[in-house]
Scaffold this motif. Structure first.
Motif, PDB file in Angstrom:
ATOM      1  N   ILE A 235      11.649   0.006   8.477  1.00  0.00           N
ATOM      2  CA  ILE A 235      10.404  -0.333   9.167  1.00  0.00           C
ATOM      3  C   ILE A 235       9.720   0.967   9.573  1.00  0.00           C
ATOM      4  O   ILE A 235      10.215   1.706  10.420  1.00  0.00           O
ATOM      5  N   VAL A 236       8.584   1.254   8.954  1.00  0.00           N
ATOM      6  CA  VAL A 236       7.891   2.524   9.189  1.00  0.00           C
ATOM      7  C   VAL A 236       6.551   2.334   9.896  1.00  0.00           C
ATOM      8  O   VAL A 236       5.841   3.305  10.154  1.00  0.00           O
ATOM      9  N   GLY A 237       6.217   1.101  10.225  1.00  0.00           N
ATOM     10  CA  GLY A 237       4.987   0.831  10.964  1.00  0.00           C
ATOM     11  C   GLY A 237       5.124  -0.485  11.705  1.00  0.00           C
ATOM     12  O   GLY A 237       5.661  -1.456  11.159  1.00  0.00           O
ATOM     13  N   THR A 238       4.677  -0.510  12.958  1.00  0.00           N
ATOM     14  CA  THR A 238       4.796  -1.719  13.774  1.00  0.00           C
ATOM     15  C   THR A 238       3.598  -1.835  14.702  1.00  0.00           C
ATOM     16  O   THR A 238       3.197  -0.853  15.328  1.00  0.00           O
ATOM     17  N   THR A 239       3.063  -3.044  14.814  1.00  0.00           N
ATOM     18  CA  THR A 239       2.039  -3.355  15.801  1.00  0.00           C
ATOM     19  C   THR A 239       2.355  -4.727  16.379  1.00  0.00           C
ATOM     20  O   THR A 239       2.587  -5.680  15.627  1.00  0.00           O
ATOM     21  N   PHE A 240       2.382  -4.817  17.710  1.00  0.00           N
ATOM     22  CA  PHE A 240       2.583  -6.099  18.386  1.00  0.00           C
ATOM     23  C   PHE A 240       1.327  -6.433  19.177  1.00  0.00           C
ATOM     24  O   PHE A 240       0.807  -5.586  19.912  1.00  0.00           O
ATOM     25  N   LYS A 241       0.864  -7.685  19.037  1.00  0.00           N
ATOM     26  CA  LYS A 241      -0.300  -8.154  19.778  1.00  0.00           C
ATOM     27  C   LYS A 241       0.070  -9.431  20.530  1.00  0.00           C
ATOM     28  O   LYS A 241       0.867 -10.242  20.039  1.00  0.00           O
TER      29      LYS A 241
ATOM     30  N   LEU B  90       3.878 -11.700  11.281  1.00  0.00           N
ATOM     31  CA  LEU B  90       4.664 -12.816  11.807  1.00  0.00           C
ATOM     32  C   LEU B  90       4.126 -13.219  13.163  1.00  0.00           C
ATOM     33  O   LEU B  90       3.823 -12.367  13.998  1.00  0.00           O
ATOM     34  N   THR B  91       4.022 -14.516  13.397  1.00  0.00           N
ATOM     35  CA  THR B  91       3.542 -15.022  14.672  1.00  0.00           C
ATOM     36  C   THR B  91       4.632 -15.862  15.309  1.00  0.00           C
ATOM     37  O   THR B  91       5.181 -16.776  14.677  1.00  0.00           O
ATOM     38  N   ASP B  92       4.962 -15.549  16.569  1.00  0.00           N
ATOM     39  CA  ASP B  92       5.906 -16.376  17.307  1.00  0.00           C
ATOM     40  C   ASP B  92       5.186 -16.936  18.537  1.00  0.00           C
ATOM     41  O   ASP B  92       3.960 -16.892  18.622  1.00  0.00           O
ATOM     42  N   ALA B  93       5.926 -17.454  19.497  1.00  0.00           N
ATOM     43  CA  ALA B  93       5.293 -18.128  20.626  1.00  0.00           C
ATOM     44  C   ALA B  93       4.420 -17.196  21.456  1.00  0.00           C
ATOM     45  O   ALA B  93       3.419 -17.622  22.033  1.00  0.00           O
ATOM     46  N   GLY B  94       4.766 -15.910  21.505  1.00  0.00           N
ATOM     47  CA  GLY B  94       4.017 -15.004  22.367  1.00  0.00           C
ATOM     48  C   GLY B  94       3.333 -13.861  21.673  1.00  0.00           C
ATOM     49  O   GLY B  94       2.385 -13.292  22.214  1.00  0.00           O
ATOM     50  N   LEU B  95       3.815 -13.506  20.476  1.00  0.00           N
ATOM     51  CA  LEU B  95       3.362 -12.281  19.835  1.00  0.00           C
ATOM     52  C   LEU B  95       2.909 -12.502  18.395  1.00  0.00           C
ATOM     53  O   LEU B  95       3.410 -13.390  17.697  1.00  0.00           O
ATOM     54  N   ILE B  96       1.976 -11.659  17.972  1.00  0.00           N
ATOM     55  CA  ILE B  96       1.686 -11.454  16.559  1.00  0.00           C
ATOM     56  C   ILE B  96       2.299 -10.107  16.216  1.00  0.00           C
ATOM     57  O   ILE B  96       1.928  -9.081  16.790  1.00  0.00           O
ATOM     58  N   ARG B  97       3.264 -10.103  15.280  1.00  0.00           N
ATOM     59  CA  ARG B  97       3.992  -8.883  14.945  1.00  0.00           C
ATOM     60  C   ARG B  97       3.646  -8.466  13.518  1.00  0.00           C
ATOM     61  O   ARG B  97       3.790  -9.258  12.592  1.00  0.00           O
ATOM     62  N   ILE B  98       3.197  -7.243  13.365  1.00  0.00           N
ATOM     63  CA  ILE B  98       2.828  -6.713  12.057  1.00  0.00           C
ATOM     64  C   ILE B  98       3.776  -5.574  11.729  1.00  0.00           C
ATOM     65  O   ILE B  98       3.947  -4.643  12.523  1.00  0.00           O
ATOM     66  N   TYR B  99       4.403  -5.661  10.545  1.00  0.00           N
ATOM     67  CA  TYR B  99       5.376  -4.662  10.132  1.00  0.00           C
ATOM     68  C   TYR B  99       4.989  -4.055   8.785  1.00  0.00           C
ATOM     69  O   TYR B  99       4.551  -4.773   7.879  1.00  0.00           O
ATOM     70  N   ASP B 100       5.177  -2.746   8.662  1.00  0.00           N
ATOM     71  CA  ASP B 100       5.139  -2.062   7.369  1.00  0.00           C
ATOM     72  C   ASP B 100       6.575  -1.694   7.022  1.00  0.00           C
ATOM     73  O   ASP B 100       7.235  -0.959   7.778  1.00  0.00           O
ATOM     74  N   ILE B 101       7.067  -2.183   5.884  1.00  0.00           N
ATOM     75  CA  ILE B 101       8.468  -2.009   5.518  1.00  0.00           C
ATOM     76  C   ILE B 101       8.545  -1.393   4.134  1.00  0.00           C
ATOM     77  O   ILE B 101       7.932  -1.896   3.181  1.00  0.00           O
ATOM     78  N   ASP B 102       9.284  -0.276   4.011  1.00  0.00           N
ATOM     79  CA  ASP B 102       9.317   0.428   2.731  1.00  0.00           C
ATOM     80  C   ASP B 102      10.323  -0.217   1.776  1.00  0.00           C
ATOM     81  O   ASP B 102      10.961  -1.239   2.091  1.00  0.00           O
ATOM     82  N   GLN B 103      10.471   0.376   0.606  1.00  0.00           N
ATOM     83  CA  GLN B 103      11.281  -0.239  -0.434  1.00  0.00           C
ATOM     84  C   GLN B 103      12.776  -0.178  -0.150  1.00  0.00           C
ATOM     85  O   GLN B 103      13.568  -0.877  -0.789  1.00  0.00           O
TER      86      GLN B 103
ATOM     87  N   ARG C 156       0.842  -1.190   0.000  1.00  0.00           N
ATOM     88  CA  ARG C 156       0.000   0.000   0.000  1.00  0.00           C
ATOM     89  C   ARG C 156       0.877   1.239   0.000  1.00  0.00           C
ATOM     90  O   ARG C 156       2.055   1.202   0.382  1.00  0.00           O
ATOM     91  N   GLY C 157       0.276   2.340  -0.422  1.00  0.00           N
ATOM     92  CA  GLY C 157       0.967   3.612  -0.400  1.00  0.00           C
ATOM     93  C   GLY C 157       0.791   4.303   0.938  1.00  0.00           C
ATOM     94  O   GLY C 157      -0.252   4.180   1.575  1.00  0.00           O
ATOM     95  N   THR C 158       1.826   5.015   1.390  1.00  0.00           N
ATOM     96  CA  THR C 158       1.783   5.767   2.636  1.00  0.00           C
ATOM     97  C   THR C 158       2.441   7.123   2.392  1.00  0.00           C
ATOM     98  O   THR C 158       3.077   7.338   1.357  1.00  0.00           O
ATOM     99  N   PRO C 159       2.322   8.052   3.347  1.00  0.00           N
ATOM    100  CA  PRO C 159       2.997   9.353   3.186  1.00  0.00           C
ATOM    101  C   PRO C 159       4.505   9.239   3.031  1.00  0.00           C
ATOM    102  O   PRO C 159       5.151  10.151   2.487  1.00  0.00           O
ATOM    103  N   THR C 160       5.099   8.119   3.494  1.00  0.00           N
ATOM    104  CA  THR C 160       6.544   7.939   3.359  1.00  0.00           C
ATOM    105  C   THR C 160       6.907   7.072   2.151  1.00  0.00           C
ATOM    106  O   THR C 160       8.076   6.777   1.941  1.00  0.00           O
ATOM    107  N   GLY C 161       5.925   6.685   1.346  1.00  0.00           N
ATOM    108  CA  GLY C 161       6.198   5.857   0.176  1.00  0.00           C
ATOM    109  C   GLY C 161       5.494   4.516   0.259  1.00  0.00           C
ATOM    110  O   GLY C 161       4.745   4.241   1.202  1.00  0.00           O
ATOM    111  N   ARG C 162       5.734   3.656  -0.727  1.00  0.00           N
ATOM    112  CA  ARG C 162       5.071   2.373  -0.783  1.00  0.00           C
ATOM    113  C   ARG C 162       5.680   1.418   0.236  1.00  0.00           C
ATOM    114  O   ARG C 162       6.903   1.374   0.429  1.00  0.00           O
ATOM    115  N   VAL C 163       4.819   0.644   0.907  1.00  0.00           N
ATOM    116  CA  VAL C 163       5.281  -0.306   1.912  1.00  0.00           C
ATOM    117  C   VAL C 163       4.660  -1.671   1.659  1.00  0.00           C
ATOM    118  O   VAL C 163       3.600  -1.790   1.047  1.00  0.00           O
ATOM    119  N   ASP C 164       5.345  -2.683   2.147  1.00  0.00           N
ATOM    120  CA  ASP C 164       4.814  -4.044   2.199  1.00  0.00           C
ATOM    121  C   ASP C 164       4.476  -4.354   3.646  1.00  0.00           C
ATOM    122  O   ASP C 164       5.312  -4.142   4.539  1.00  0.00           O
TER     123      ASP C 164
END
Length: 214
Positions: free
Chosen positions: A161-167, A144-157, A132-140
């Protein structure tokens, strides 16, 4: 990010995860996810990422604070109000300073946590969410899921790493870390910020240590 990162403790999540685990069976390979992860870990771009994050720590409730990452060539630096880390991503070496105590520790786990997507915790599941497009450019976006966390990353070209959410996986996917605002710059605040001696001082401009205006 350690956004990255990098103090979310395994028991309750600090941004810097440094615990090592016995490797489980590898998840099914997804070339798109693998390429994005590798991009974050091997980037040689020069950048500064200034973030404002919301963190929920055990017995403390939610709070907001600043978190920063700096990179140039193979060198990486992370700063939060509690920790500073410098790492050489090519050699896999790193040092961390706990600001409250002055304690300095060294080990490859600090480089694995700081250099791109954290590689200290084995991945159980991985998914490519989309581009998707963001104010800082296109990101993917990857998940990722590990034993304790669901980790969501937005990573530019450039592998930034310009976006992170841990659950938390086992508490109704409760969010324990989210990036609320990010500023990406192509210049570093100083030239010696990756030296071990530089751990003794903050290099983050004061304007990025206060909550951003709505």
């Amino acid at each position: 990010m350690f956004v990255s990162t990098t103090r979310l403790a395994v028991a309750a999540g600090m941004i810097l995860m440094v615990a090592a685990c016995a490797p489980p069976a590898k998840p099914a390979s997804d070339p798109r996810v693998d390429a994005v992860i590798e991009r974050s870990r091997t980037t040689r771009a020069t950048y500064a990422v200034y973030a404002w994050v919301r963190v929920e720590r055990p017995n403390e409730g939610a709070m907001e604070e600043w978190s920063t990452e700096f990179h140039s060539g193979d060198k990486h630096r992370v700063e939060t109000p509690a920790d500073r880390v410098v790492a050489d991503c090519a050699t896999g070496t790193g040092k961390t300073l706990t600001i409250a105590t002055g304690e300095i520790l060294a080990g490859p786990e600090y480089a694995r946590a700081a250099c791109g997507v954290n590689s200290n915790r084995p991945i159980l599941e991985k998914a490519y969410v989309g581009s998707r497009g963001t104010p800082t450019g296109r990101v993917d976006r990857i998940r990722l899921t590990d034993a304790g966390l669901i980790r969501i990353y937005d990573i530019d070209q450039n592998g930034v790493i310009v976006g992170t959410t841990f659950k938390l996986r086992h508490e109704n996917n409760r969010t324990v870390l989210s990036m609320l605002k990010v500023v990406v710059e192509g210049d570093l605040p100083a030239t010696d910020i990756f030296d071990h001696a530089s751990l003794q001082r903050s290099v983050v401009p004061d304007r990025y240590k206060v909550a951003p205006k709505s």
